[in-house]
Design an enzyme around this catalytic site. Structure first.
Site: not given
Length: 493
Positions: A176, A202-203
């Site tokens: 994705k 988010e990372r």
């Protein structure tokens, strides 16, 4: 408590003659993780008011409900370590605000509008509340337009709508974020408006990599980024999407520009809402989700709209838990979208990237009146061929390909060649795959699919069509493979 009331009264009398906002005071009475109960006496703050705790570092909260005529329950937007009962809290009757203006371009922000790119704060900014209403129906545009992404499988089978909402659905590890990043890379150059990236949960690695890639691609000047990272409290992840939309609405309504809004990941927004809901004491709904999920998602999604002054085109990644598309998070998100791109783990395991499932993906733009007769005919023929191949797979697995009729065998060969032609090397994966990226025009993609359907590549090895751009590139590879085979046959004794 009496001293707090006196302090509030004293502050109010002091500030009445000045232009500064009046500060109201209260205190913490209970802490449950990210949800805090507070006592304010007679100065009860309204819903969505921002509260500031007198701690080091300061803790910021947002009022979500009024428990009685003296107490409120708030959601923390920053970590609550060190917060204790009796801690003084103040508010100025202002909601959470985010900066808007041209100065936010090429910058990276957090949910409070503070820069996180190690550069000084931008000047000449206007601050607006993140809680805005969707545009009224009378202002919405009814014009239907498509725009190309340069990715063959998407442009041919599920064209995206300009001013619409597109979802990238898939489980963990099916691509994705890679597909979203590739679409940013392809569209940032040709997109004449503003690009806005919103990272929900988010990372930190992904945010840093995206910033460097956009900087190297030279598209950062017309792009802004806002992040609520995975390690931050659920309140931060729950509000960062609203902050991003406030930024986007400025460019649409005030600057009259088109905005490309990219969100990764909508599921993290729903997940943050579920965390907050549980701590707020709400009764959980199906599969443990919050009972207000539909309302919360609609408040975010309905602000993404095409109006008479400009359009916000949104592309959203949606994590699907355990690849179950009947999960309430996926079902509720589906209802808001004009195009759904479903990523298949099975196709990813076969090396068919992008791993888009053409039979599960769809777009409301793929109609004769919008895309034209030729495009419509080719897209329908591709879906029909791939659907027939899907039905024949069980027979092939049990009896073998030789037991099929001549017509069915021809269908299988065409379908396998179409599957491989719809793969494409990405610019964002060049360092991993060793293949240079391809940007394919819609006409070139249609020409290639049409020639395969017409039988022009029936004798072509499948490998020649795998990971190519245009059909001419596949033809050259086919010719090179034929020459190599001829030479190897000639060398045999």
């Amino acid at each position: 408590m009496a001293s707090l009331r006196e302090k509030s009264t004293t502050t109010q009398n002091t500030l009445d003659d000045s232009t500064e906002p009046i500060e109201h005071w209260g205190q913490v009475v209970a802490v449950r993780g990210s949800v805090v109960d507070l006592h304010f006496g007679t100065d009860l703050p309204p819903i969505y008011t921002l509260l500031h705790c007198q701690t080091t570092p300061p803790i910021i909260m947002e009022v979500l409900s009024q428990l009685d005529d003296q107490q409120v329950r708030a959601m923390a937007l920053t970590p609550t370590q060190g917060l204790a009962r009796g801690t003084a809290v103040s508010h100025q009757n202002t909601p959470l605000q985010t900066p808007v203006g041209r100065a936010i371009l090429s910058r990276m922000f957090d949910v409070f509008g503070q820069p996180i790119d190690r550069q000084p704060p931008p000047a000449n900014l206007e601050w607006r509340s993140v809680h805005q209403s969707p545009p009224p129906l009378a202002r919405r545009s009814t014009r239907s337009e498509t725009f190309t992404t340069g990715i063959k499988a998407i442009d041919v089978l599920m064209p995206l709508e300009r001013g619409g909402k597109t979802g990238l659905f898939g489980g963990a590890g099916v691509g994705k974020t890679v597909l979203l990043t590739e679409m940013i890379h392809n569209m940032a150059g040709q997109h004449k408006g503003v690009s806005l990236f919103c990272g929900i949960g988010e990372r930190c690695r992904e945010g840093e990599e995206l910033y460097r890639e956009m900087q190297q691609a030279g598209v950062l000047d017309n792009m802004a980024m806002i992040f609520g990272q995975m390690n931050e409290p659920p309140g931060c992840r729950f509000r960062v999407g609203h902050a991003a939309l406030t930024m986007a609405e400025y460019f649409r309504d005030d600057e009259h520009r088109d905005v490309l809004l990219l969100i990764d990941n909508i599921f993290r927004f729903i997940q943050a809402g579920a965390e907050v809901s549980g701590l707020m004491g709400q009764m959980p709904s199906r599969l443990g989700y919050q009972p207000t999920m539909g309302t919360e998602l609609s408040q975010l999604e309905e602000r993404i709209a095409n109006t008479d002054s400009g359009a916000i085109t949104s592309i959203q990644a949606v994590y699907v838990p355990a690849d179950d598309f009947t999960d309430p998070a996926a079902v509720h998100t589906f209802s808001h979208l004009s195009a759904s791109i479903v990523l298949s783990r099975k196709r990813a395991s076969e090396g068919l990237f992008p791993a888009i499932d053409p039979l599960q993906s769809h777009s409301k733009m793929a109609t004769l009146a919008i895309i034209g007769p030729r495009h419509d005919r080719i897209a329908r023929k591709i879906r029909q061929t791939l659907a027939q191949y899907e039905e024949l797979k069980d027979i092939i697995a049990m009896l073998g390909l030789e037991q099929l009729s001549q017509i069915d065998r021809a269908t299988v060969f065409k379908a396998r060649r179409l599957e491989r032609f719809l793969t494409q090397p990405f610019f964002t994966t060049e360092q991993f795959s060793g293949l240079s990226g391809r940007l394919v025009a819609l006409d070139d993609a249609l020409d290639g699919c049409e020639q395969i359907l017409d039988g022009a590549f029936d004798q072509c090895p499948e490998q020649a069509l795998y990971m190519v751009g245009t059909i001419d590139e596949a033809r050259k590879r086919w010719q090179a493979m034929t020459r190599e085979n001829d030479e190897s046959v000639g060398e045999e004794p």
